[in-house]
Enzyme design. Sequence first.
Site, PDB file in Angstrom:
ATOM      1  N   LYS A  22       0.635  -1.132   0.064  1.00  0.00           N
ATOM      2  CA  LYS A  22      -0.139   0.039   0.068  1.00  0.00           C
ATOM      3  C   LYS A  22       0.980   1.207   0.041  1.00  0.00           C
ATOM      4  CE  LYS A  22      -1.589   1.762   4.181  1.00  0.00           C
ATOM      5  NZ  LYS A  22      -1.328   3.126   4.114  1.00  0.00           N
ATOM      6  N   ASN A  23       1.895   1.221   0.821  1.00  0.00           N
ATOM      7  CA  ASN A  23       2.823   2.580   0.974  1.00  0.00           C
ATOM      8  C   ASN A  23       3.562   2.862  -0.020  1.00  0.00           C
ATOM      9  OD1 ASN A  23       1.560   2.847   3.493  1.00  0.00           O
ATOM     10  ND2 ASN A  23       3.186   2.381   4.679  1.00  0.00           N
ATOM     11  N   CYS A 117      -4.752  13.171  13.303  1.00  0.00           N
ATOM     12  CA  CYS A 117      -4.349  11.676  13.136  1.00  0.00           C
ATOM     13  C   CYS A 117      -4.300  11.216  14.360  1.00  0.00           C
ATOM     14  CB  CYS A 117      -2.731  11.829  12.783  1.00  0.00           C
ATOM     15  SG  CYS A 117      -2.191  10.036  12.753  1.00  0.00           S
ATOM     16  N   ARG A 122       1.105  14.963  13.310  1.00  0.00           N
ATOM     17  CA  ARG A 122       1.909  14.517  12.147  1.00  0.00           C
ATOM     18  C   ARG A 122       2.193  15.663  11.056  1.00  0.00           C
ATOM     19  NH1 ARG A 122      -0.389   8.732   9.959  1.00  0.00           N
ATOM     20  NH2 ARG A 122       1.821   8.685   8.499  1.00  0.00           N
ATOM     21  N   ASP A 307       5.437   0.646  12.082  1.00  0.00           N
ATOM     22  CA  ASP A 307       4.210   0.152  11.407  1.00  0.00           C
ATOM     23  C   ASP A 307       3.890  -1.159  11.774  1.00  0.00           C
ATOM     24  OD1 ASP A 307       3.235   2.392  10.285  1.00  0.00           O
ATOM     25  OD2 ASP A 307       3.631   1.882   8.318  1.00  0.00           O
ATOM     26  N   ARG A 399      -8.216  -0.308   5.418  1.00  0.00           N
ATOM     27  CA  ARG A 399      -7.426   0.554   4.776  1.00  0.00           C
ATOM     28  C   ARG A 399      -6.049  -0.027   4.162  1.00  0.00           C
ATOM     29  NH1 ARG A 399      -5.494   4.632   8.285  1.00  0.00           N
ATOM     30  NH2 ARG A 399      -4.106   5.070   6.435  1.00  0.00           N
TER      31      ARG A 399
HETATM   32  C1  UD1 Z   1       4.867   6.829   6.191  1.00  0.00           C
HETATM   33  C2  UD1 Z   1       4.128   5.668   6.207  1.00  0.00           C
HETATM   34  C3  UD1 Z   1       3.480   5.283   7.434  1.00  0.00           C
HETATM   35  C4  UD1 Z   1       4.704   5.025   8.480  1.00  0.00           C
HETATM   36  C5  UD1 Z   1       5.755   6.279   8.391  1.00  0.00           C
HETATM   37  C6  UD1 Z   1       7.009   5.988   9.410  1.00  0.00           C
HETATM   38  C7  UD1 Z   1       2.928   5.896   4.098  1.00  0.00           C
HETATM   39  C8  UD1 Z   1       1.620   6.252   3.173  1.00  0.00           C
HETATM   40  N1  UD1 Z   1       2.685   6.009   5.307  1.00  0.00           N
HETATM   41  O1  UD1 Z   1       4.242   7.901   6.626  1.00  0.00           O
HETATM   42  O2  UD1 Z   1       2.726   4.081   7.508  1.00  0.00           O
HETATM   43  O3  UD1 Z   1       4.310   4.809   9.806  1.00  0.00           O
HETATM   44  O4  UD1 Z   1       6.077   6.599   6.846  1.00  0.00           O
HETATM   45  O5  UD1 Z   1       7.692   4.895   8.532  1.00  0.00           O
HETATM   46  O6  UD1 Z   1       3.795   5.566   3.347  1.00  0.00           O
HETATM   47  N2  UD1 Z   1       7.597  14.502  10.122  1.00  0.00           N
HETATM   48  C9  UD1 Z   1       7.709  15.784  10.273  1.00  0.00           C
HETATM   49  N3  UD1 Z   1       7.567  16.861   9.528  1.00  0.00           N
HETATM   50  C10 UD1 Z   1       7.066  16.339   8.124  1.00  0.00           C
HETATM   51  C11 UD1 Z   1       6.918  14.883   7.859  1.00  0.00           C
HETATM   52  C12 UD1 Z   1       7.188  14.044   8.686  1.00  0.00           C
HETATM   53  O7  UD1 Z   1       8.183  16.294  11.348  1.00  0.00           O
HETATM   54  O8  UD1 Z   1       6.791  17.203   7.413  1.00  0.00           O
HETATM   55  C13 UD1 Z   1       7.908  13.646  11.215  1.00  0.00           C
HETATM   56  C14 UD1 Z   1       6.731  12.674  11.512  1.00  0.00           C
HETATM   57  O9  UD1 Z   1       5.922  13.339  12.644  1.00  0.00           O
HETATM   58  C15 UD1 Z   1       7.375  11.376  12.062  1.00  0.00           C
HETATM   59  C16 UD1 Z   1       8.601  11.273  11.087  1.00  0.00           C
HETATM   60  O10 UD1 Z   1       8.962  12.725  10.747  1.00  0.00           O
HETATM   61  O11 UD1 Z   1       7.614  11.584  13.234  1.00  0.00           O
HETATM   62  C17 UD1 Z   1       8.471  10.262  10.036  1.00  0.00           C
HETATM   63  O12 UD1 Z   1       7.183  10.368   9.325  1.00  0.00           O
HETATM   64  P1  UD1 Z   1       7.372  10.126   8.006  1.00  0.00           P
HETATM   65  O13 UD1 Z   1       8.491   9.142   7.538  1.00  0.00           O
HETATM   66  O14 UD1 Z   1       7.116  11.474   6.882  1.00  0.00           O
HETATM   67  O15 UD1 Z   1       5.890   9.317   7.696  1.00  0.00           O
HETATM   68  P2  UD1 Z   1       4.864   9.294   6.565  1.00  0.00           P
HETATM   69  O16 UD1 Z   1       5.513   9.487   5.237  1.00  0.00           O
HETATM   70  O17 UD1 Z   1       3.615  10.508   6.753  1.00  0.00           O
END
Ligand code: UD1
Length: 424
Positions: A22-23, A117, A122, A307, A399
Amino acid sequence: MDKLVIQGGHRLSGAVQASGSKNSALPLMAATLLSNGGAVTLHRIPDLKDIRTFRKLLEYLGVEISDQANTLSISTSNIRCAHAPYELVKQMRASIYVLGPLLARFGHASVSLPGGCAFGPRPIDLHLMTMEKLGASVSIEKGFIEAQVRGKRLKGAQIDFPISSVGATGNALMASVLAEGITTINNAAVEPEIVTLCRFLNAMGADIRGIGTPSLEIEGVQQLNATEFTNIFDRIEAATLLTAGAITGSSITVTDADPSQLTSVLGKLEQTGCRVITDTRSITLQSPDVLSRTDVIANPYPLFPTDMQAQWIALMTQAQGVSHIIDKVYHERFNHIPELNRLGAHIEIKDNEATVYGPEKLTGTKVMSTDLRASACLVLAGLVAEGVTEVLRIYHLDRGYEHIEKKLSSLGAIVKRESYQEFI
Ligand code: UD1
């Protein structure tokens, strides 16, 4: 609404096929927005609620999509707008993935802020910082990200991420492949889903180097073209299924799964006493008589995935001794713990660390899903709990887990999907 009704205490056996990731599918679908003509064909796209939500968003933008089995044919020739509305974005945070490609291809994008969330804050600051670095003006107006390219095209830049972010790295890649000049991304995420996105973009004609490392170099090209591409397996689904084997004391095989993308989880399963036998395309798990306590710390890839944190806590309720599970990615992602304790687990939580006292006998009752992986953890607990466990609100589970009750049933679990009414 649907619930899963699980009769616990049955051993599993046999083999089950891993679904497509999915991701990985979500950014691949977003990246098709960059293609200039012809239909892109994506194979091994799982049939999931999140995929259907993302499809609706793309169709709203004017993308034409047809499907057959797990293959999508996507044509982006007639896109009519670069506006992602609140009603669709709020259903799934990964909708933010349209920001980079829309901006790169159309010079502007208006994307609703994703909203709250279930497991804590997030932020999306790194996505916005990236677009600004690449030469866009970005503002937040009435709950929307309004981004506009300054000049004709985005411009290559140096992007230094302070932390590793899968989503922000994906958006940076999708924006920079059409930017003028060279972009470097430092501290890029190295998750298999990002590697796959890079390979897909290169198959469409992009020029990305350093794939699989935290330092990516992208030389912008004028346009990208349609291609045919096969998605990777879902490493979190595969790991969840293997954990279902471990928690029920079973031996099972997950096929069409590449063990090299699961080294951390497989290593931890071995530490619990499980025997893990792999070849390049399948993983077999043989459970020990007694599971040993095993601590994990969730961190970015290739370390233990956040995850899988919830599912690991479920597993540790059945292990001998006290285990400690820390989540360094999402500090507040522990909504499953009160529900596991309602089943009879003894788990304490302090800050971002859970302490699990095992083994505890779990007894079935009604429990509530709160997010995707928390739901999976409750299903695992239900498989080992005495009596009947009802996991309510499984729209969360739907999901991200393709035909989960069918897969578990094929392994010998007694699991049924039933509809029910909630009293509010
Ligand atoms: C993706 C995955 C999710 C997984 C996560 C971490 C998808 C659709 N989802 O989510 O299942 O749990 O990676 O492996 O692929 N952060 C910031 N600022 C930002 C973006 C992120 O501070 O602009 C922080 C987040 O709060 C978190 C960390 O960075 O603590 C990692 O998040 P991120 O890798 O971005 O997660 P997602 O891409 O949203």
